[in-house]
Design a protein around this motif. Structure first.
Motif, short mmCIF file in Angstrom:
data_model
loop_
_atom_site.label_atom_id
_atom_site.label_comp_id
_atom_site.label_asym_id
_atom_site.label_seq_id
_atom_site.Cartn_x
_atom_site.Cartn_y
_atom_site.Cartn_z
N LEU A 156 2.97 70.61 -64.23
CA LEU A 156 3.36 69.32 -63.67
C LEU A 156 3.37 69.39 -62.15
CD1 LEU A 156 6.51 68.66 -65.90
CD2 LEU A 156 4.22 67.75 -66.26
N GLN A 157 2.99 68.30 -61.54
CA GLN A 157 3.15 68.13 -60.10
C GLN A 157 3.90 66.82 -59.92
OE1 GLN A 157 -0.56 68.46 -58.03
NE2 GLN A 157 -1.13 70.31 -59.12
N ILE A 158 4.95 66.88 -59.13
CA ILE A 158 5.81 65.72 -58.93
C ILE A 158 5.68 65.25 -57.48
CG2 ILE A 158 8.15 64.80 -59.21
CD1 ILE A 158 6.92 66.32 -61.71
N ASN A 197 -2.87 70.02 -56.89
CA ASN A 197 -3.20 71.43 -56.78
C ASN A 197 -4.57 71.68 -57.42
OD1 ASN A 197 -3.34 74.22 -56.98
ND2 ASN A 197 -1.16 74.44 -57.45
N ALA A 198 -5.47 72.31 -56.66
CA ALA A 198 -6.83 72.53 -57.14
C ALA A 198 -6.87 73.45 -58.36
CB ALA A 198 -7.68 73.10 -56.02
N SER A 199 -5.83 74.29 -58.54
CA SER A 199 -5.84 75.22 -59.67
C SER A 199 -5.43 74.54 -60.98
CB SER A 199 -4.90 76.39 -59.40
OG SER A 199 -3.56 75.93 -59.35
N MET A 200 -5.00 73.30 -60.92
CA MET A 200 -4.57 72.58 -62.12
C MET A 200 -5.66 71.62 -62.56
SD MET A 200 -1.15 70.26 -62.67
CE MET A 200 -1.69 68.59 -62.39
N LYS A 201 -5.98 71.62 -63.84
CA LYS A 201 -6.93 70.65 -64.39
C LYS A 201 -6.13 69.43 -64.80
CE LYS A 201 -10.29 74.02 -65.73
NZ LYS A 201 -10.97 74.73 -66.79
N LEU A 202 -6.32 68.34 -64.09
CA LEU A 202 -5.53 67.12 -64.27
C LEU A 202 -5.97 66.36 -65.52
CD1 LEU A 202 -3.40 65.23 -62.99
CD2 LEU A 202 -5.29 64.09 -61.81
N LEU A 203 -4.98 66.00 -66.35
CA LEU A 203 -5.25 65.19 -67.54
C LEU A 203 -4.89 63.73 -67.31
CD1 LEU A 203 -3.99 67.57 -70.36
CD2 LEU A 203 -6.35 67.06 -69.72
N PHE A 204 -3.68 63.47 -66.80
CA PHE A 204 -3.30 62.09 -66.53
C PHE A 204 -2.16 62.04 -65.52
CE2 PHE A 204 -1.24 63.47 -70.44
CZ PHE A 204 0.08 63.14 -70.24
N ASN A 250 9.98 55.82 -55.83
CA ASN A 250 8.75 55.78 -56.63
C ASN A 250 8.38 57.22 -57.02
OD1 ASN A 250 8.26 53.63 -54.17
ND2 ASN A 250 7.84 52.83 -56.19
N ALA A 251 7.89 57.39 -58.24
CA ALA A 251 7.49 58.71 -58.71
C ALA A 251 6.09 58.69 -59.28
CB ALA A 251 8.48 59.20 -59.78
N ALA A 252 5.34 59.76 -59.00
CA ALA A 252 4.05 60.02 -59.64
C ALA A 252 4.14 61.41 -60.24
CB ALA A 252 2.91 59.93 -58.64
N VAL A 253 3.87 61.52 -61.52
CA VAL A 253 3.93 62.80 -62.22
C VAL A 253 2.52 63.12 -62.71
CG1 VAL A 253 4.94 64.07 -64.15
CG2 VAL A 253 6.31 62.34 -62.94
N TYR A 254 1.96 64.19 -62.19
CA TYR A 254 0.62 64.64 -62.55
C TYR A 254 0.76 65.68 -63.64
CZ TYR A 254 -0.50 62.43 -58.13
OH TYR A 254 -0.63 61.53 -57.09
N VAL A 255 0.06 65.47 -64.76
CA VAL A 255 0.17 66.37 -65.91
C VAL A 255 -1.20 67.00 -66.16
CG1 VAL A 255 0.73 66.55 -68.36
CG2 VAL A 255 1.94 64.90 -66.91
N GLY A 256 -1.20 68.30 -66.30
CA GLY A 256 -2.45 69.02 -66.57
C GLY A 256 -2.17 70.40 -67.12
N TYR A 257 -3.11 71.30 -66.94
CA TYR A 257 -2.95 72.67 -67.40
C TYR A 257 -3.68 73.61 -66.47
CZ TYR A 257 -7.58 71.93 -69.49
OH TYR A 257 -8.89 71.65 -69.71
#
Length: 192
Positions: A125-127, A69-76, A185-192
């Motif tokens: 979070l984005q899952i 999501n472009a509105s989320m600043k991705l950390l890891f 398989n899972a990818a979890v995107y963490v940001g704010y």
């Protein structure tokens, strides 16, 4: 008996060994001095373009378009794999994949205020789950989301992926209907 000839160049030394105990015809290739190291400048058939990575862009303050999501600043991004070997429950495999992704991490930056202007309540979070296509309809997304102890889930995506394979054994006592093993398989995107 051998003799050596040493040729000196500004950067390196080439040594050639020639046997002295036998006669070699004058036109034989071994009578010519050979340089085995290339002295030419290497050629590159095409230009190599530098690409900005997500990490470089984040460090420089610029933005890079990602699938998140472009509105989320991705950390890891955390990644995991989950299995259900007995019982054929795709939701159990998905929950294990998500736990695998987040289980080895701690995120003190959100609680300690390490990111200026960002509070714990702003974690997003984005899952993204890779699930075999034939099993996607039986996935209980509500149960999978319950794995995450905190953070607002702003996007949940299920794509074709994972695997169905044989576990090698059918155990009726464990609820098996067949010997299928489900893998997610899972990818979890963490940001704010």
């Amino acid at each position: 008996m051998t003799a050596s000839v040493v040729l000196k160049f500004p950067v390196f030394t080439v040594t050639e060994f020639r046997p002295l105990d036998r006669q070699i015809p004058k036109n034989h290739p071994s009578n010519s001095v050979k340089t085995y190291l290339p002295l030419k400048t290497p050629r590159f058939p095409r230009q190599v373009k530098a690409r900005t990575t997500l990490m470089e862009a984040a460090q420089s303050g610029s933005s890079v378009n990602t699938s998140t999501n472009a509105s989320m600043k991705l950390l890891f991004v955390e990644m995991g794999v989950g299995y259900d070997q007995h019982g054929q429950d795709i939701t159990a495999a998905a929950m294990r994949a998500c736990r695998d992704a987040i289980s080895s991490n701690s995120i003190p930056a959100f609680r300690r205020g390490s990111i200026p202007g960002v509070t714990f309540g702003q974690m997003k979070l984005q899952i993204k789950l890779g699930v075999p296509h034939s099993l996607q309809q039986s996935l209980d997304i509500r149960r999978v989301k319950s794995v995450f102890p905190y953070g607002e889930i702003v996007k949940f995506e299920v794509v074709d992926g994972g695997m169905i394979c044989s576990s090698g054994v059918l155990v009726e006592e464990m609820g098996d209907k067949n010997d299928d093993c489900y893998i997610v398989n899972a990818a979890v995107y963490v940001g704010y």
